[in-house]
Design an enzyme around this catalytic site. Structure first.
Site, PDB file in Angstrom:
ATOM      1  N   TYR A 142       0.423  -1.249   0.712  1.00 46.50           N
ATOM      2  CA  TYR A 142      -0.387  -0.347   0.299  1.00 46.50           C
ATOM      3  C   TYR A 142       0.837   1.346   0.055  1.00 46.50           C
ATOM      4  CZ  TYR A 142      -4.762  -2.040   0.735  1.00 46.50           C
ATOM      5  OH  TYR A 142      -5.511  -2.391   0.848  1.00 46.50           O
ATOM      6  N   LYS A 164       3.324 -15.731   3.579  1.00 41.64           N
ATOM      7  CA  LYS A 164       3.806 -16.453   1.846  1.00 41.64           C
ATOM      8  C   LYS A 164       5.420 -16.684   2.043  1.00 41.64           C
ATOM      9  CE  LYS A 164       1.988 -18.367  -1.599  1.00 41.64           C
ATOM     10  NZ  LYS A 164       1.456 -19.548  -1.987  1.00 41.64           N
ATOM     11  N   ASP A 217      -2.161 -18.676   1.346  1.00 44.19           N
ATOM     12  CA  ASP A 217      -3.480 -19.288   0.275  1.00 44.19           C
ATOM     13  C   ASP A 217      -3.709 -20.695   1.714  1.00 44.19           C
ATOM     14  OD1 ASP A 217      -1.396 -20.326   0.342  1.00 44.19           O
ATOM     15  OD2 ASP A 217      -0.555 -21.066  -1.436  1.00 44.19           O
ATOM     16  N   ASP A 225      -6.503  -7.111   4.004  1.00 45.62           N
ATOM     17  CA  ASP A 225      -7.475  -6.633   3.671  1.00 45.62           C
ATOM     18  C   ASP A 225      -8.222  -7.328   2.936  1.00 45.62           C
ATOM     19  OD1 ASP A 225      -8.768  -4.854   2.428  1.00 45.62           O
ATOM     20  OD2 ASP A 225      -7.775  -4.971   0.132  1.00 45.62           O
ATOM     21  N   ASP A 228     -11.966  -9.459   3.971  1.00 41.45           N
ATOM     22  CA  ASP A 228     -13.503  -9.442   2.947  1.00 41.45           C
ATOM     23  C   ASP A 228     -14.278 -10.916   3.888  1.00 41.45           C
ATOM     24  OD1 ASP A 228     -13.306  -6.645   2.105  1.00 41.45           O
ATOM     25  OD2 ASP A 228     -14.346  -7.224   0.686  1.00 41.45           O
TER      26      ASP A 228
HETATM   27  C1  IPM Z   1     -10.369  -1.454   3.852  1.00 41.68           C
HETATM   28  C2  IPM Z   1     -11.189  -1.176   2.800  1.00 41.68           C
HETATM   29  C3  IPM Z   1     -10.065  -0.158   2.302  1.00 41.68           C
HETATM   30  C4  IPM Z   1      -8.490  -1.032   1.923  1.00 41.68           C
HETATM   31  C5  IPM Z   1      -9.486   0.727   0.736  1.00 41.68           C
HETATM   32  C6  IPM Z   1     -10.497   1.585   0.713  1.00 41.68           C
HETATM   33  C7  IPM Z   1      -8.395   1.904   1.002  1.00 41.68           C
HETATM   34  O1  IPM Z   1     -11.274  -1.576   1.631  1.00 41.68           O
HETATM   35  O2  IPM Z   1     -10.370  -0.477   4.497  1.00 41.68           O
HETATM   36  O3  IPM Z   1     -10.299  -2.752   3.819  1.00 41.68           O
HETATM   37  O4  IPM Z   1      -7.538  -1.317   0.568  1.00 41.68           O
HETATM   38  O5  IPM Z   1      -7.841  -1.124   3.405  1.00 41.68           O
HETATM   39 MG    MG Z   2     -10.581  -3.811   2.770  1.00 41.23          MG
END
Ligand code: IPM
Ligand code: MG
Length: 353
Positions: free
Chosen positions: A142, A187, A219, A243, A247
């Site tokens: 990032y 990894k 993975d 990240d 999700d």
């Molecule tokens: C998160 C989001 C952010 C990230 C985006 C919006 C930049 O996906 O907080 O997980 O990738 O960190």
């Molecule tokens: Mg995210």
């Protein structure tokens, strides 16, 4: 206690859920006799539109002058399909994390008894799944050196020993407060940066003999999370892997609208839902305010105000049990409740309990 809160509502559904987070915070503060002040500040596309900068200096100052930031969401489709855009809403969030030194992102993944059936995973698998992902937040790809050319582009996944060590300490402390099981996700079979993570973790594990440390390739971790989510207690990982895995983690709970997070480090801590700005839902009063409201619980808990956090968690559970739910988690044939109605119900519950 006196709490000065910076409110960064941002884009899309951000402003709608921010209102509900603020109301819940205020209701709990009133109940426990805390004095709260709020200062609103611009971030994301809203800030680009107003002043051309997704994280304006004024917003930075408001954050540093506050005890905590209650953040909602950034992101706007006007920028998503425009690779030529030089300034993007997401940069506001990244700048905030970097400038406030928020290297540790705490993302609890938990289930709600009344929502188990909403998980795409089978109920017996997800029942009682409860783990925390500690995501490194200010390093890695990032923020590493980038090159963006028409023919070649790269991002650099750079980590220093000091960066790895400080996030691992946070993770070990969480593990000690929980079931004493830490999984370091990397990894290391391919990436040099991961081998640094693994070396540092192997050096540190002796300092935490009460914690069982294991190592898992990312993975494999992604697979294990849906195969046996209860395996995990605390997992720690770099920015990009964290990240992606969080999700995935939201699927265990059943909706992205349920998961809060805390970003902490050297500067003012930020409390934010893990979901994004869901622009398609903007202004429709359908977004789930629970991730934002649970972020307020994490905010209180960060300051040691455990009873306050617990009252919010109870109110959230009560709303779910009463089927006062936004459409994406409502039972078939259930009554329609919007963002506002769910938030108002929770505030009333807090006032009455
Ligand atoms: C998160 C989001 C952010 C990230 C985006 C919006 C930049 O996906 O907080 O997980 O990738 O960190
Ligand atoms: Mg995210």
């Amino acid at each position: 206690m006196k709490l000065n809160i910076a409110l960064l509502a941002g884009d899309g559904i951000g402003p709608e859920i921010s209102v509900q987070g603020r109301a819940a915070l205020q209701a709990v503060a009133a109940k426990f006799g805390h004095e709260v002040t709020f200062r609103e500040a611009l971030v994301g596309a809203a800030a680009i539109d107003a002043v051309g900068n997704p994280f304006p200096e004024e917003t930075y100052n408001i954050c540093t002058e506050s005890d905590a930031v209650l953040f909602s969401a950034v992101g706007d489709p006007r920028y998503d399909n425009d690779p030529t855009a030089t300034v993007r809403p997401e940069q506001g969030l990244l700048a905030m994390r970097k400038r406030l030194g928020l290297f540790a992102n705490i993302r609890p993944v938990q289930t709600f008894a009344s929502l188990l059936h909403l998980s795409p995973l089978r109920e017996p698998l997800v029942r009682d799944a409860d783990f925390v992902c500690i995501r490194e937040l200010t390093g890695g790809m990032y923020f590493g050196e980038k090159h963006e050319g028409a023919e070649v582009a790269w991002d650099t996944n750079k980590y220093t020993r000091a960066e790895v060590e400080r996030i691992l300490r946070v993770a070990y402390q969480y593990a000690q407060m929980r079931r004493k099981h830490l999984t370091v996700v990397d990894k290391a079979n391919v990436l040099a940066s991961s081998r640094l993570w693994r070396n540092v973790a192997q050096e540190m594990m002796g300092e935490y003999p009460d914690v069982q440390t294991d190592f898992m390739y990312v993975d494999n971790a992604a697979m294990r999370m849906i195969q046996e989510p209860r395996f995990f207690d605390v997992m720690v990982t770099e920015n990009t892997f964290g990240d992606i895995l969080t999700d995935e983690g939201s699927c265990i709970s059943g909706s992205m609208g349920l998961l809060p997070s805390a970003s902490t480090g050297t500067g003012t801590p930020v409390f934010e839902p893990i979901h994004g700005s869901w622009p398609q839902a903007k202004g429709k009063n359908i977004a789930n305010p629970l991730a934002q409201i649970l972020s307020v619980a994490m905010l209180f808990e960060h300051f040691g105000l455990v009873g306050e956090g617990s009252l919010i968690r109870q109110a959230v559970d009560a709303s779910l049990d009463a089927n006062v739910r936004t459409p994406e988690i409502q039972v078939a044939g259930g009554q329609h409740y919007g963002t506002r109605e769910v938030g108002e119900w929770i505030v009333r519950w807090i006032e009455e309990h």
